[in-house]
Structure formats: C-alpha cells, structure tokens
Design a protein around this motif. Structure first.
Motif, PDB file in Angstrom:
ATOM      1  N   ARG A  69       7.967  30.953 -17.403  1.00  0.00           N
ATOM      2  CA  ARG A  69       8.659  31.316 -16.167  1.00  0.00           C
ATOM      3  C   ARG A  69       8.170  32.633 -15.562  1.00  0.00           C
ATOM      4  O   ARG A  69       8.056  32.748 -14.356  1.00  0.00           O
ATOM      5  CB  ARG A  69      10.156  31.406 -16.412  1.00  0.00           C
ATOM      6  CG  ARG A  69      10.798  30.073 -16.637  1.00  0.00           C
ATOM      7  CD  ARG A  69      12.295  30.217 -16.884  1.00  0.00           C
ATOM      8  NE  ARG A  69      12.885  28.923 -17.137  1.00  0.00           N
ATOM      9  CZ  ARG A  69      13.255  28.065 -16.188  1.00  0.00           C
ATOM     10  NH1 ARG A  69      13.119  28.376 -14.936  1.00  0.00           N
ATOM     11  NH2 ARG A  69      13.756  26.906 -16.509  1.00  0.00           N
ATOM     12  N   SER A  91      14.544  26.955 -10.715  1.00  0.00           N
ATOM     13  CA  SER A  91      15.791  26.368 -11.220  1.00  0.00           C
ATOM     14  C   SER A  91      15.636  24.873 -11.481  1.00  0.00           C
ATOM     15  O   SER A  91      16.366  24.304 -12.278  1.00  0.00           O
ATOM     16  CB  SER A  91      16.941  26.627 -10.245  1.00  0.00           C
ATOM     17  OG  SER A  91      16.807  25.834  -9.091  1.00  0.00           O
ATOM     18  N   ASP A  95      14.633  23.985 -18.798  1.00  0.00           N
ATOM     19  CA  ASP A  95      14.652  25.220 -19.584  1.00  0.00           C
ATOM     20  C   ASP A  95      14.029  24.946 -20.956  1.00  0.00           C
ATOM     21  O   ASP A  95      14.714  24.928 -21.974  1.00  0.00           O
ATOM     22  CB  ASP A  95      16.087  25.726 -19.721  1.00  0.00           C
ATOM     23  CG  ASP A  95      16.132  27.136 -20.268  1.00  0.00           C
ATOM     24  OD1 ASP A  95      15.107  27.837 -20.186  1.00  0.00           O
ATOM     25  OD2 ASP A  95      17.190  27.530 -20.783  1.00  0.00           O
ATOM     26  N   ASP A  96      12.712  24.720 -20.960  1.00  0.00           N
ATOM     27  CA  ASP A  96      12.021  24.384 -22.205  1.00  0.00           C
ATOM     28  C   ASP A  96      10.865  25.326 -22.499  1.00  0.00           C
ATOM     29  O   ASP A  96       9.848  24.924 -23.051  1.00  0.00           O
ATOM     30  CB  ASP A  96      11.545  22.937 -22.174  1.00  0.00           C
ATOM     31  CG  ASP A  96      10.537  22.658 -21.071  1.00  0.00           C
ATOM     32  OD1 ASP A  96      10.346  23.537 -20.212  1.00  0.00           O
ATOM     33  OD2 ASP A  96       9.938  21.571 -21.064  1.00  0.00           O
ATOM     34  N   ASP A  97      11.034  26.591 -22.139  1.00  0.00           N
ATOM     35  CA  ASP A  97       9.989  27.584 -22.420  1.00  0.00           C
ATOM     36  C   ASP A  97       9.649  27.608 -23.905  1.00  0.00           C
ATOM     37  O   ASP A  97       8.483  27.719 -24.277  1.00  0.00           O
ATOM     38  CB  ASP A  97      10.422  28.980 -21.976  1.00  0.00           C
ATOM     39  CG  ASP A  97       9.952  29.330 -20.572  1.00  0.00           C
ATOM     40  OD1 ASP A  97       9.411  28.438 -19.884  1.00  0.00           O
ATOM     41  OD2 ASP A  97      10.119  30.496 -20.171  1.00  0.00           O
TER      42      ASP A  97
END
Length: 164
Positions: A69, A91, A95-97
């Motif tokens: 991100r 957004s 959310d898979d950093d």
C-alpha cells in the motif's frame, strides 16, 4: 499534442495539465481557462479519469511488482492523483499486504538462504520495504520465508550441548 501523449500512456489530469501548459503554437500559449476547457472535454469523453488510472496503476503494482500500500500510494501521488482518489482506489484493494509480502519473500528467500541468517533477514526486509510493506509486515514475512527455506538444514555456527 495531448492526444499524442495519451496514445503512448495514460495520463492523470495533473499530468495532462502540465502537457497543455507546455503547448505553444506560433508563440501563443493556452491560458488557464482554455486548459480547463480542454481537460473538461477530455474528461467528459473518458480520455482522462484519475479514478480509472488509479485502479490500473494499483492492479499493475500489485500483480507485476508485488507492491504494498505505501508504494502504491506513493506512485499514485507522484502521478499527481489527488489524495481522495488514492484513498478511494486503495480502499478497493483487499487487505492482504501480509499475504502478498509473504509470497514475494518466499520467491527471494531461496537465493538468500546461503547467507548468515541476520544478513539474509536484513536484505529481505530491505527488499520488502522498497516495495512498500511496513516494518511489521516485512519482518513477519521475511522471518517466515527464511524459516521455511532453512527448515531441516543444519544451522551454521557453534552449538553448545549440555553434558551430564
């Protein structure tokens, strides 16, 4: 001039504005109102859309470069895309950093396994940080990937064994 530029790569509205500011014909430059009119027309026709450009850049950054991100946000800001458009586009990103960082770390860990553990960890964390993963995500991914690669191999260094 702007159409020629758009044929080679997508531009943000900010980048298109810079192109138009540099436009000159017979010693005459466009004024701000004329530039705004051209940008509005190109936007109306769908040639300039920062939201679409942000989505394309995020997709490319994730799929081709394995970026996190932070790196994605920085790349979009460098292209002159506004903070609200960047936030909106990010957004939409899952959310898979952690998963992406671990996947990248696994691809690099094998080549670093021959190094001393601390050196390998430092280098792998540096590679992850340059791709925009924050410190805790980079540390976790690097440790996990290096542990997977070195599992089952004898460790180097001295071992002390207790004797009776």
């Amino acid at each position: 001039m702007l159409v020629r530029k758009l044929r080679t790569r997508s531009l943000s509205i900010s980048e298109a504005r810079l192109v138009l500011r540099g436009f000159e014909r017979e010693g005459v430059r466009l004024d701000s109102a004329q530039i705004d009119d051209v940008l509005d027309e190109f936007g109306r026709r769908g040639y300039l859309d920062d939201g679409v450009l942000a989505e394309q850049l995020i997709t490319a950054g994730v799929e081709r470069k394995g970026q996190g991100r932070v790196a994605l946000s920085r790349a979009l800001a460098q292209r002159g895309i506004s903070r609200d458009v960047i936030d909106s586009a990010l957004s939409e990103l899952p959310d898979d950093d952690e998963a992406r960082a671990l996947e990248f770390a696994r691809t690099k860990a094998t080549s670093l396994a021959r190094l001393e553990h601390d050196t390998a960890l430092r280098r792998l964390m540096g590679q992850l940080a340059r791709r925009g993963y924050n410190g805790s995500v980079a540390m976790s991914a690097a440790k996990t990937a290096l542990a997977e690669v070195t599992r089952g191999r004898p460790s180097s260094g001295v071992r002390f064994v207790e004797s009776d």
